[in-house]
Design a protein around this motif. Structure first.
Motif, PDB file in Angstrom:
ATOM      1  N   UNK B 112      31.201  30.258  41.875  1.00 45.12           N
ATOM      2  CA  UNK B 112      31.950  30.590  43.085  1.00 45.12           C
ATOM      3  C   UNK B 112      32.345  32.060  43.045  1.00 45.12           C
ATOM      4  N   UNK B 113      32.448  32.623  44.244  1.00 42.63           N
ATOM      5  CA  UNK B 113      32.981  33.970  44.376  1.00 42.63           C
ATOM      6  C   UNK B 113      34.414  33.858  44.857  1.00 42.63           C
ATOM      7  N   UNK B 114      35.291  34.690  44.286  1.00 38.04           N
ATOM      8  CA  UNK B 114      36.642  34.706  44.826  1.00 38.04           C
ATOM      9  C   UNK B 114      37.076  36.132  45.068  1.00 38.04           C
ATOM     10  N   UNK B 176      38.496  42.729  40.010  1.00 35.56           N
ATOM     11  CA  UNK B 176      37.570  43.468  40.861  1.00 35.56           C
ATOM     12  C   UNK B 176      38.000  43.493  42.329  1.00 35.56           C
ATOM     13  N   UNK B 177      39.069  42.778  42.669  1.00 34.34           N
ATOM     14  CA  UNK B 177      39.364  42.531  44.077  1.00 34.34           C
ATOM     15  C   UNK B 177      40.503  43.347  44.667  1.00 34.34           C
ATOM     16  N   UNK B 237      35.759  38.171  36.082  1.00 37.22           N
ATOM     17  CA  UNK B 237      34.603  37.814  36.916  1.00 37.22           C
ATOM     18  C   UNK B 237      33.605  38.964  37.069  1.00 37.22           C
ATOM     19  N   UNK B 238      32.395  38.579  37.407  1.00 36.93           N
ATOM     20  CA  UNK B 238      31.325  39.547  37.688  1.00 36.93           C
ATOM     21  C   UNK B 238      31.320  39.844  39.179  1.00 36.93           C
ATOM     22  N   UNK B 256      33.440  41.925  49.060  1.00 40.32           N
ATOM     23  CA  UNK B 256      33.043  41.731  47.665  1.00 40.32           C
ATOM     24  C   UNK B 256      34.005  40.782  46.971  1.00 40.32           C
ATOM     25  N   UNK B 257      33.486  40.098  45.956  1.00 36.28           N
ATOM     26  CA  UNK B 257      34.347  39.185  45.199  1.00 36.28           C
ATOM     27  C   UNK B 257      33.897  39.108  43.760  1.00 36.28           C
ATOM     28  N   UNK B 258      34.519  38.229  43.007  1.00 35.57           N
ATOM     29  CA  UNK B 258      34.184  38.056  41.593  1.00 35.57           C
ATOM     30  C   UNK B 258      33.546  36.703  41.369  1.00 35.57           C
ATOM     31  N   UNK B 259      32.412  36.711  40.663  1.00 44.95           N
ATOM     32  CA  UNK B 259      31.674  35.473  40.404  1.00 44.95           C
ATOM     33  C   UNK B 259      32.176  34.808  39.129  1.00 44.95           C
TER      34      UNK B 259
END
Lengths: 315, 353
Positions: B112-114, B176-177, B237-238, B256-259
């Motif tokens: 999931x991306x967040x 990253x967000x 997250x990636x 963009x988000x973190x995987x």
């Protein structure tokens, strides 16, 4: 279970109440008992989950996912359609309805009886126990499903959750004059669900009005036309409360009609969720606060909100 | 600390474990029943699960990752907290943050991306409202903080040192967000500087949570170690994205988000392995851990402890079952302590050369 706390107080910045945080929620593995067609690409599925069935009330939801595998990964939220009771009247299974729209619901439509699935719940606050004289339920598309349980509970023909165990007193005190009107809107006839589950209500106390966008069944137009008609009636024909579940634009329109008519209105929101129990902070919606609005978690502050507590997004 | 006494209840077990046990409910009241369910017949579970990461001692290596466990209250229905080595609650910042516009998460293949955006009520509310609950739980509390400047981080650590019951602080130098969120985690000197400032500002152990979105994560880990970090958490997250091509739009409100999730496990394992190989600092492994095999893979790669993250969302009872499963697995393999297996891939590699 305390169901008196369904968000009726306005939200304030300091004390955020979390009526949908359910301390007795549980994770279960249960078997699929059956699956049936309700309409085009719309199914109802029964899951053997006694504890969950005993605890859940209309407007609450649970999360479901396959027992194995990681794609799809996350659970998906579904509202209760009905609980299935055994010979003694005790809930032993739960039933929910879904419309096939994506990866998970496509997979679900292929699930067969006997397969195991994982469910966790009950989650969310659910609709308040209705104590007015005439409840108007407004469902758009698959959003009509919580209203089978709501209607049964409101008319006293079935009780859910903890109240079902001490049901006698509550049932006998149910107002025999209380009425329910269900307004159900769909895009067209082929998406209109089979409503035979609603047949067992006393027709003097329960009625269904249907609308379709293309006029293929019922009123030709939006369900909001039916809401406006109902609220322009007089006396006991005029609903004194509205519960609504469906697409956000429809709910915003219903909320504004109710506000103009000065009738209290509760909305059941569906926002994208990852967990369902408040850990992920994904499912936020704009809730009115003293100094504007704040993002709040739909899953544990709702999903049922008084319409006036929500700040609708401008799309 | 785990002793044989603590586990004496397991010896009374009479049932074989079943497939569904990891999904079973866990509440304080029926906890003993569940332990009986999980343990195998006539087995004495006595592997030493205690782990030490410099100044931080944990009764077992199973932690839960920041941002995936709320403030623990949210998980109380599903997890008996005393089964955890510790809890890392959601990141706290100095001031409250409203977070990013929804949609904030989207599912991807096995992940999931967040892009939540550090939605939180700020350090004052954290200390007044969440810390009293968290410190009342029977497990270690590792607070997670994020700031925009070195001074922010030091101030947050100082505020937390006025509170009793905090076992350690984890620095989110890897989100990253939010703007500036990863700056400290992408430069070894900045990582060193922020860790050193926090070490000066508080008495408890300091953990730096690293981002994998760098060219050489071992250099950042080395910087954190030089700054005096007790451990590094590896990894956050990636960075990624999802696109709805029909609408020509990004799916996430923040683009963009973190995987996270099982999809990133091999990538995270690689990061842990590389740091363990070249930097002398205890590692807390994070990235797609959802099964006991995942836990053991991270331990073998060089992690002394692990954090369960995204799995909490789709299997909310999983973290509470993991220490027991670890105990069983070590026992079944004749391994007497977690310490014995940590980093064992590196020993193997050396021997085979």
């Amino acid at each position: 279970m305390n169901r008196d706390n369904s968000n009726v107080e306005p939200h304030s910045c300091e004390e955020i109440s979390l009526p949908g945080q359910i301390e007795f929620a549980r994770q279960h593995t249960g078997k699929i008992l059956s699956q049936r067609v309700l309409a085009d690409k719309t199914f109802a599925i029964r899951i053997d989950a006694r504890e969950l069935a005993e605890a859940i009330t209309p407007g609450q939801f649970f999360m479901i996912r396959p027992e194995r595998g990681t794609d799809p990964l996350l659970g998906r939220p579904f509202a209760l359609y009905d609980t299935i009771v055994d010979d003694q009247g005790m809930p032993v299974a739960l039933e929910f309805a879904y419309h096939v729209v994506g990866k998970m619901t496509n997979l679900m439509s292929e699930w067969e009886s006997g397969e195991n699935v994982v469910v966790w719940g009950p989650l969310g606050n659910g609709f308040p126990f209705y104590e007015g004289n005439h409840l108007l339920c407004v469902g758009g598309g698959i959003g009509y499903t919580p209203f089978l349980g709501v209607s049964r509970e409101t008319l006293g023909t079935r009780l859910y959750g903890d109240s079902s165990k001490s049901s006698r007193a509550t049932r006998e005190s149910a107002n025999p004059e209380r009425r329910v009107t269900l307004c159900y809107g769909a895009q067209s006839q082929r998406y209109l669900a089979d409503l035979s589950d609603f047949d067992d209500f006393d027709s003097s106390r329960f009625r269904i009005q249907i609308s379709t966008d293309d006029g293929s069944a019922g009123h030709h137009g939006f369900v909001t036309d039916l809401v406006a008609q109902n609220l322009s009636a007089q006396g006991n024909d005029r609903p004194d409360g509205v519960y609504c579940c469906g697409p956000e634009r429809m709910m915003a329109a219903v909320a504004s009609i109710c506000q103009a008519e000065n009738v209290p209105c509760w909305l059941s929101l569906e926002t994208p969720m990852a967990c369902g129990f408040g850990a992920c902070f994904s499912c936020v919606t704009k809730v009115v606060t003293d100094d504007g609005w704040d993002y709040r978690r739909t899953c544990i502050e709702g999903p049922v909100f008084p319409a006036e507590s929500l700040a609708f997004q401008e799309n | 600390m785990i002793t044989r006494n603590d586990h004496s209840v397991w010896l009374r077990n009479r049932r074989k474990p079943s497939e569904s046990d990891s999904y079973r409910k866990s509440s304080r009241n029926d906890r003993i029943d569940e332990q009986n369910d999980i343990a195998t017949e006539d087995q004495s579970l006595m592997a030493d699960l205690q782990v030490t990461l410099n100044r931080l001692k944990l009764r077992n290596p199973i932690l839960v990752a920041s941002g995936t466990f709320g403030y623990a209250r949210e998980m109380a229905a599903f997890v008996n907290f005393s089964d955890l080595g510790g809890i890392v609650p959601k990141t706290v910042t100095g001031e409250s943050r409203i977070g990013n516009p929804p949609p904030r998460t989207v599912e991807t293949s096995s992940g999931m991306l967040n892009s939540i955006g550090l939605d939180n009520d700020g350090i004052d509310v954290f200390i007044n409202k969440h810390v009293p609950y968290l410190t009342g739980l029977d497990t270690a509390l590792i607070a997670n903080v994020a700031g925009r400047t070195v001074d922010d981080f030091a101030m947050l650590a100082e505020r937390l040192s006025g509170v009793s019951g905090i076992a350690a602080v984890e620095l989110n130098i890897s989100c990253p967000n939010v703007s500036g969120g990863v700056d400290f985690g992408t430069n070894p000197d900045s990582a060193k500087e922020v860790v050193a400032a926090v070490r000066n500002a508080c008495p408890f152990p300091v953990i730096a949570k690293l981002t994998p979105n760098v060219t050489d994560i071992t250099a950042i880990a080395a910087g954190a170690a030089e700054g005096g970090a007790d451990a590094v958490s590896c990894v956050n997250t990636f960075q990624g994205m999802a696109i709805d091509w029909r609408r020509r739009k990004a799916v996430l409100g923040n683009v963009l988000g973190g995987l996270s999730g099982p999809a990133i496990k091999p990538l995270a394992l690689r990061c842990v392995y590389q740091i363990a190989k070249s930097v002398d600092i205890p590692i807390i492994g994070i990235g797609g851990i959802s099964t006991i095999d995942d836990v053991l893979e991270f331990l073998v790669a060089g992690a002394t402890a692990v954090q369960i993250g995204t799995a909490n969302f789709y299997n909310p009872a999983v973290s509470g079952s993991m220490a027991t499963l670890l105990n069983q697995q070590l026992d079944a393999d004749g391994i007497r302590s977690v310490a014995e297996i940590v980093g064992s891939i590196h020993q193997t590699t050396q021997q085979s050369c």
